[in-house]
Design an enzyme around this catalytic site. Structure first.
Site, PDB file in Angstrom:
ATOM      1  N   ASP A 407     -59.195 -18.524 -45.581  1.00 16.00           N
ATOM      2  CA  ASP A 407     -60.393 -17.834 -46.050  1.00 16.00           C
ATOM      3  C   ASP A 407     -61.294 -17.437 -44.886  1.00 16.00           C
ATOM      4  OD1 ASP A 407     -62.370 -17.203 -48.299  1.00 16.00           O
ATOM      5  OD2 ASP A 407     -63.521 -18.613 -47.083  1.00 16.00           O
ATOM      6  N   GLU A 460     -57.177 -13.774 -44.745  1.00 20.52           N
ATOM      7  CA  GLU A 460     -58.150 -12.896 -45.371  1.00 20.52           C
ATOM      8  C   GLU A 460     -59.025 -12.365 -44.228  1.00 20.52           C
ATOM      9  OE1 GLU A 460     -61.984 -12.729 -48.355  1.00 20.52           O
ATOM     10  OE2 GLU A 460     -61.625 -14.391 -46.998  1.00 20.52           O
TER      11      GLU A 460
END
Length: 727
Positions: A407, A460
């Site tokens: 993330d 990401e």
């Protein structure tokens, strides 16, 4: 005359009692001395203490500050127990924690100091251990507690087994490693505990174990000793995984927030209900939004407090193992969201762990994430980097995860991320790149792929950082895949426009092909696209309900055929109407309606056709696997492209994003002959109008748009069809 122990100074006794002595084992426990073996015990609340051994029982005298001492007249240290009587008058016999050697070895301490302990969780935290008994005595089982707190003045174990009074269990500091350790015999799995840390302010602060494998259900905050007894049943999956190269395999990912998929489910419940659901839909992988322990249940889980503990709201760690195991046995891979960029501020967790910034960067320009209100890890600290990359290995090895989706990579890479001018300091080269974060990501990826072949590390990353999926030995970050945020943004912008306006924005659907091989991409329609007022995917599409559903089906088929793997957030598979909210489960009642069941059926059939068509995935790493047949028919809102596999097999995707059917629409094809219609999103089975090319089409020789053959086909309104040479 009974020998007496050599007396200790009042200062030493007070240090032991106050928890300020860095090596309580040097004072407490059994030590050979003149006339026998001196035994000291810390029992501040005791009325009496004695040593029980094979030769009898020797009473200890209170020496001061809760320390009791006496001499056992033997030539060597015996196997003994401490017998303590408190105000209740009951004699309590227990083994002595201070008669054991350190449970953390010199090699482990060296690796921790170097930041290179790849199995950190097997050394720190709480582990059930068995030590050899003395002489012919039976083995001793207990729990070894170890924690890294280099600036602590003292550390104690507070637990349910000592009535949450840590005074009887001070820990020892192992050299200059910053590691504190204590083996407590007789303790077993299920014990609840915390570390009490004496900080520079002279106060004791209770902290959860940073490497706890299990934790109390929030809002309770204690750590729990866990000793896994799980017997895995996915040996075949794990053996096959070692040889996998996911870049050349089908990869269709279902993203899930466990708490709101269906409410009130445990890991065990999900192992039955969820696995069957995903298997029926045909996804190759699931991606779980963070399952690591986090304090606020009404959240997405990205503010983590327990990096080594599965979320206890759903059960214990073996319950999560069961869920992963069942998914593997059903042929479904498991990807976990992982959050190494920032962590929660809760004072009982990692924040200011030993009284000063330890896990967080001490520089406020680097250590505080203004946008997310969280601490940023100190990526330049060896032990912190070790904590993080070992954590990645922990989930891959201990829980058999098949990959991690990392993330917020962009927030890690740039020193000026979410900062204004003057709020950040350039790196040593004068640039904005966070060189320490880059090193962490490279180290994590390289180590993960070396230790656990066949997995996928997915970034990401929302910028144009070069080489995200390039190998580390050529200067890349070393990820296997990167989310294609550009494709996501452009394509959603396109389908959110009215069909009459789409012709003016045709490039939004074609632009991604110009950079599709600059990285190895996953095409994400993630949770981020259905929150914060954006509405559901369905609501973002204009028109009446029939047009909305038709457009979604067409878009999904376009996406499944496009270069790159694909990810769909839960609810999208049946066209969830309302915007997603983490506090409530999906609107499953929509499946009572035929038009929503139609989208569900379309996703299921797309996944099956996708897996059965190597042209759609076997060449994802090669530009030659994709060719536009017609990228320029903006007036018709039609896109036509060819996918091919290394073995020469092919599939043609034709998408019509206008509300007008196209009959007799000529498309170029790579060969003459029969072509089967393997997907038609306008089929009646999907609540469509039923237009199409039932029985397939016949291609004839004759050049068209640079192809040697062509066919005239029917392309329904707001629909995608897939054509494949007849087998």
């Amino acid at each position: 005359m009974t020998p007496r122990p050599r007396p200790l100074s009042a200062e030493v006794l007070e240090m032991i009692a106050d928890g300020r002595h860095g090596d309580p084992h040097a004072v407490l426990g059994a030590h050979p001395s003149s006339g026998g073996v001196t035994v000291r015990a810390l029992r501040p609340l005791a009325d009496s203490v004695a040593v029980r051994y094979a030769g009898g029982e020797v009473p200890l005298a209170h020496e001061g500050s809760g320390v009791w001492a006496g001499v056992v007249e033997t030539d060597e240290v015996p196997d003994y127990r401490l017998v303590t009587t408190y105000a209740d008058g009951v004699a309590h016999a227990a083994d002595d924690p201070y008669r054991f050697l350190p449970s953390v070895g010199e090699v482990d301490l060296h690796l921790i100091g170097e930041g290179r302990h790849e199995h950190l969780w097997r050394v720190l935290g709480a582990r059930v251990r068995t030590f050899d008994g003395l002489g012919r005595n039976p083995d001793v089982t207990g729990v070894s507690f170890a924690v890294w707190a280099p600036r602590a003045r003292g550390v104690r174990v507070k637990a349910d087994f000592n009535a949450w009074d840590g005074r009887e269990h001070p820990m020892r500091q192992l050299g200059t490693s910053g590691v504190w350790e204590l083996f407590v015999p007789g303790v077993s799995a299920g014990a609840h505990y915390k570390f009490a840390i004496l900080q520079a302010d002279g106060q004791w602060h209770e902290k959860a174990d940073p490497l706890a494998r299990f934790a109390e259900r929030p809002p309770a905050t204690a750590s729990i000793v866990h000793d896994s007894a799980y017997a895995w049943g996915d040996a075949e999956w794990m053996a096959d995984r070692q040889d996998r190269r996911l870049l050349d395999e089908p990869m269709s990912i279902y993203e899930v927030h466990l708490a709101s998929w269906r409410s009130g489910r445990s890991y065990a419940d999900l192992a039955d209900e969820f696995v069957a659901y995903v298997a029926d839909l045909g996804f190759t992988h699931v991606e779980f939004m963070p399952v690591m322990q986090h304090p606020f249940g009404g959240s997405w889980g990205y503010h983590v407090t327990g990096y080594y503990a599965p979320d206890s709201r759903f059960g214990d760690p073996d319950g999560f193992r069961l869920l992963v195991d069942r998914l593997h046995q059903a042929g479904i891979g498991v990807i976990l969201d992982w959050v190494p960029g920032h962590f929660a501020t809760d004072p009982w967790a990692l924040s200011l762990f030993d009284g000063q910034p330890l896990y967080e960067d001490p520089n406020p320009q680097r250590g505080w994430h203004r946008q997310w209100g969280s601490h940023i890890f100190d990526f330049g600290h060896r032990e912190v980097r070790n904590f993080l990359y070992a954590n990645a290995l922990y989930w891959l090895e201990e829980f058999h995860a098949d990959g991690l989706r990392v993330d917020g990579v962009a927030s890690m890479l740039y020193l000026d991320y979410a900062r204004e001018e003057g709020e950040w300091t350039p790196n040593v080269h004068g640039g904005r790149e966070n060189l320490e974060a880059v090193a962490l990501l490279q180290e994590t990826n390289a180590t993960a792929y070396r230790r656990v072949p066949g997995i996928a590390m997915i970034a990401e990353e929302s910028t144009a950082w070069p080489g995200v999926t390039r190998p580390t030995d050529t200067g890349g970050l070393g990820f296997g895949f990167k989310w294609n945020m550009g494709w996501m943004h452009d394509s959603l912008e396109y389908v959110s426009r009215d069909p009459v306006h789409r012709s003016h924005h045709h490039h939004e659907m074609t632009f991604a092909s110009s950079y599709a091989w600059s990285e190895h991409y996953v095409l994400p329609l993630s949770h981020d696209e259905v929150v914060h007022g954006k509405g559901s995917l369905l609501r973002r599409v204009p028109g009446d309900r029939w047009r909305q559903l038709a457009t979604l089906r067409a878009f999904f088929a376009f996406m499944w055929a496009h270069p790159g793997k694909q990810l769909l957030f839960m609810g999208g598979e049946f066209a969830q109407d309302a915007e997603w909210a983490e506090s409530r489960e999906l609107d499953w009642w929509l499946l009572d309606h035929a038009e929503h069941r139609g989208v569900h059926a379309a996703i299921r059939d797309l996944n099956r056709a996708y897996r059965d068509t190597p042209a759609l995935w076997a060449g994802d790493a090669h530009p030659a696997s994709f060719r536009w047949i017609d990228a320029d028919d903006a007036a018709s809102n039609v896109f036509v492209f060819l996918r091919t596999a290394p073995d020469g097999s092919a599939l043609v995707c034709v998408s019509n994003f206008s509300a007008v059917p196209r009959t007799g629409y000529r498309v170029g094809l790579p060969q003459a002959g029969r072509w089967d219609e393997v997907v038609n999103t306008d089929a009646e089975a999907y609540a469509g109008s039923g237009m199409g090319n039932l029985g397939g089409v016949d291609a004839v020789g004759g050049e068209w748009y640079g192809f040697p053959a062509h066919a005239d086909i029917t392309v329904p309104p707001l629909a995608t069809v897939w054509l494949r040479p007849a087998r």
